[in-house]
Write an enzyme that holds these catalytic residues in place. Structure first.
Site, short mmCIF file in Angstrom:
data_model
loop_
_atom_site.label_atom_id
_atom_site.label_comp_id
_atom_site.label_asym_id
_atom_site.label_seq_id
_atom_site.Cartn_x
_atom_site.Cartn_y
_atom_site.Cartn_z
N ASP A 1 42.69 -17.30 -33.22
CA ASP A 1 43.67 -17.37 -34.31
C ASP A 1 45.07 -17.00 -33.83
O ASP A 1 45.28 -15.92 -33.29
CB ASP A 1 43.24 -16.44 -35.44
CG ASP A 1 41.86 -16.81 -35.98
OD1 ASP A 1 41.58 -18.02 -36.07
OD2 ASP A 1 41.06 -15.91 -36.28
N ASP B 1 42.21 -16.74 -26.91
CA ASP B 1 42.10 -16.17 -28.23
C ASP B 1 42.11 -17.35 -29.23
O ASP B 1 42.63 -18.42 -28.92
CB ASP B 1 43.28 -15.23 -28.47
CG ASP B 1 43.38 -14.80 -29.91
OD1 ASP B 1 42.38 -14.25 -30.42
OD2 ASP B 1 44.44 -15.02 -30.52
#
Ligand SMILES: [Zn+2]
Length: 558
Positions: free
Chosen positions: A44, A42
């Site tokens: 952020d 992922d």
């Protein structure tokens, strides 16, 4: 089943933005049986600090230790992809060009990624790629030339882990201050930070590879798994690994595991004998019975024994019998001091999936899966009978409400409502259960399903499960039958034991239920909390939604 299960999203992934210049990198799937080919990250909150809707490269700040951690993965030959929800594109908060500038800055700071997979949609778009939907995970696996089950995804919120599980990938949660406590409770694998997640990924990958083959050739290997059907099924990959390195494999199992033992590839002979100290309601230890077992094991002439146990069981009482049977090389997992009872004392941290825990013991004993085999559950094709013809076409939903341990069963009242909701949504539902569960299956199926209670033995149930579109089940044997057939699972998982160890292995899964309920980690066989709250709060509509997530093309028996 397993092959077409890997990518139901093929037709629907046009919305996924991949890095065009890096697409089509070809197959990297290793013929060697490794756990992972690729790590999906992922963006952020996981790789870089979360700056909401950031379109400015100057604001990119990697999390501590990110560059070194990623370089460790690259050095180990793992491919890397970023899988990120960027609804700011749909909302017009930044442009595609600004986003690409941000990604260029991320690569400047963190090194090159093999693929970038971006969902540009918003929740309201109902796309298949926005996490927790599994579309980005499937797309990343395809970009990297592997399959979702050979990927592990690292993320900071529940959506990341849910997307991984829904694709049959592993998911590691690295919580931040914004991660909700219930997301942490529900995750089967939690790491304190990105470097710790990476270290554990590499440790698990390494742990299933033997550092050296057995010191002497193994003609006859005795493998042991002495509890229930599910326990025997999850030990299957490790038994296949032993079989790849031994001429003959004899499996010692208990009466509760016998039917599952019959289904395992790689087993040449089965000895069924109870080990009373393993049972949750243990019977007395009968000296004559132990003498006859010892004599029988001695007559095998085994060169090696590998004793598989659950994390709360001791291998040592049996190790003593094996010593008395004259078996020279004994391997087992033991936190207790084994003295001279074990030749290979193996230790495993908590939280490792049972199949990998067992594979790591096989590796410590010098064995690994044959090239071309995969660390997944499998059944012998010749041991599973044809499915009864009167059940109609494949694609139905199997609901299995019962469990040998009532703490892990779906409450009948809830199961009844689930059947109603599934039927209303257009699914055909088969309700399965053992001979002693007929009263429950009849009551549950009355809400609109077909009652198969008592109609099948374990092999017959495996046949029915193999043609299902999905299986709705608690933490019990049929969940592992589904995993072995590559059939998606809606897991009504009572948290009495860790999900990360006992959840359906390497098969698309949606976990439902309250993971933080008071029964958590109690290992209770019957629910210690009035009302069975870990599961009774599940909304049947969540089950319907889970089936949509797992089979977006509307498979599920319409
Ligand atoms: Zn999307």
């Amino acid at each position: 089943m397993r092959q077409d299960q890997e990518d139901p999203y093929q037709r629907r992934s046009a919305q996924v933005y991949a890095a065009a210049d890096r697409a089509g990198s070809g197959s990297v799937a290793s013929p060697r049986a490794v756990l992972y080919d690729a790590v999906l990250l992922d963006r952020d909150g996981t790789l870089i600090e979360d700056v909401p809707y950031n379109g400015d490269p100057e604001k990119v700040r990697p999390v501590p230790g990110a560059r070194a951690a990623l370089d460790h993965l690259r050095a180990a030959g793992l491919r890397l992809a970023v899988v990120t929800n960027q609804s700011g594109l749909a909302r017009g908060y930044f442009t595609g060009e600004q986003m690409r500038a941000v990604h260029a800055r991320v690569e400047e700071l963190l090194g090159r990624f093999d693929a970038w997979l971006v969902c540009p949609h918003d929740d309201a778009d109902g796309c298949d790629c926005r996490k927790p939907a599994p579309g980005l995970v499937y797309a990343a696996a395809r970009e990297l030339g592997t399959t979702a089950s050979r990927c592990v995804l690292v993320g900071d919120i529940g959506r990341d882990v849910a997307a991984a599980l829904a694709a049959g990938a592993a998911g590691v949660l690295v919580p931040t201050p914004v991660t909700r406590p219930e997301e942490i409770a529900a995750a089967g694998w939690v790491a304190t930070d990105l470097p710790a997640a990476v270290a554990e990924i590499l440790r698990r990958q390494q742990a299933v590879q033997p550092s050296a083959p057995p010191t002497e050739p193994v003609r006859t290997a005795l493998v042991v798994r002495s509890d229930s059907a599910g326990d025997v099924l999850v030990t299957g990959p490790a038994i296949r690994a032993v079989a790849a390195g031994a001429e003959r494999v004899v499996l010692l199992c208990g009466p509760r595991g016998r039917a599952a033992a019959n289904l395992l590839p790689g087993v040449d002979e089965i000895i069924e004998h109870p080990l009373p100290w393993i049972d949750p309601a243990p019977g007395p230890v009968d000296p004559q019975s132990m003498r006859s077992l010892t004599a029988r094991l001695g007559a095998l002439g085994a060169d090696q024994a590998v004793v598989f146990t659950s994390f709360h069981q001791s291998a040592l009482p049996l190790a003593l019998l094996l010593r008395m049977a004259g078996i020279g090389r004994i391997a087992a997992i033991s936190d207790d001091y084994p003295g001279s009872l074990l030749d290979i004392r193996h230790r495993v941290p908590v939280g490792v999936p049972e199949p990998e825990r067992a594979l790591s013991l096989a590796a410590a004993a010098g064995h690994r899966l044959a090239d071309g085999d995969e660390p997944v559950l499998r059944l012998r094709r010749d041991a599973v009978p044809p499915r009864p013809a009167d059940l109609g076409d494949p694609g139905y939903v199997v609901l299995h409400p019962g469990s040998a341990a009532s703490s892990r069963a779906c409450p009948p009242e809830l199961a009844t409502r689930i059947v109603g909701a599934l039927t209303d949504a257009g699914h055909r539902v088969l309700v399965t259960g053992g001979p002693d569960e007929r009263a429950v299956t009849a009551r549950v199926a009355a809400a609109g399903g077909t009652d198969l209670g008592g109609r099948t033995d374990l092999a017959g149930l495996a046949a029915i499960v193999a043609d299902a579109g999905a299986v709705v089940v608690g933490n019990t044997g049929p969940a592992h039958l589904a995993a072995a057939a590559g059939v998606p699972v809606v897991s009504l998982f009572a948290p009495t034991v860790p999900f990360g160890q006992w959840g359906p292995y390497r098969v698309p899964t949606v976990r439902l239920g309250d993971a933080a309920a008071p029964c958590r980690d109690t290992r209770a066989a019957s629910c210690p909390v009035p009302g069975h709250p870990c599961l009774s709060g599940v909304d049947p509509d969540e089950v319907v939604a889970a089936l949509r997530t797992l089979a977006p093309s509307g498979g599920g028996g319409r």
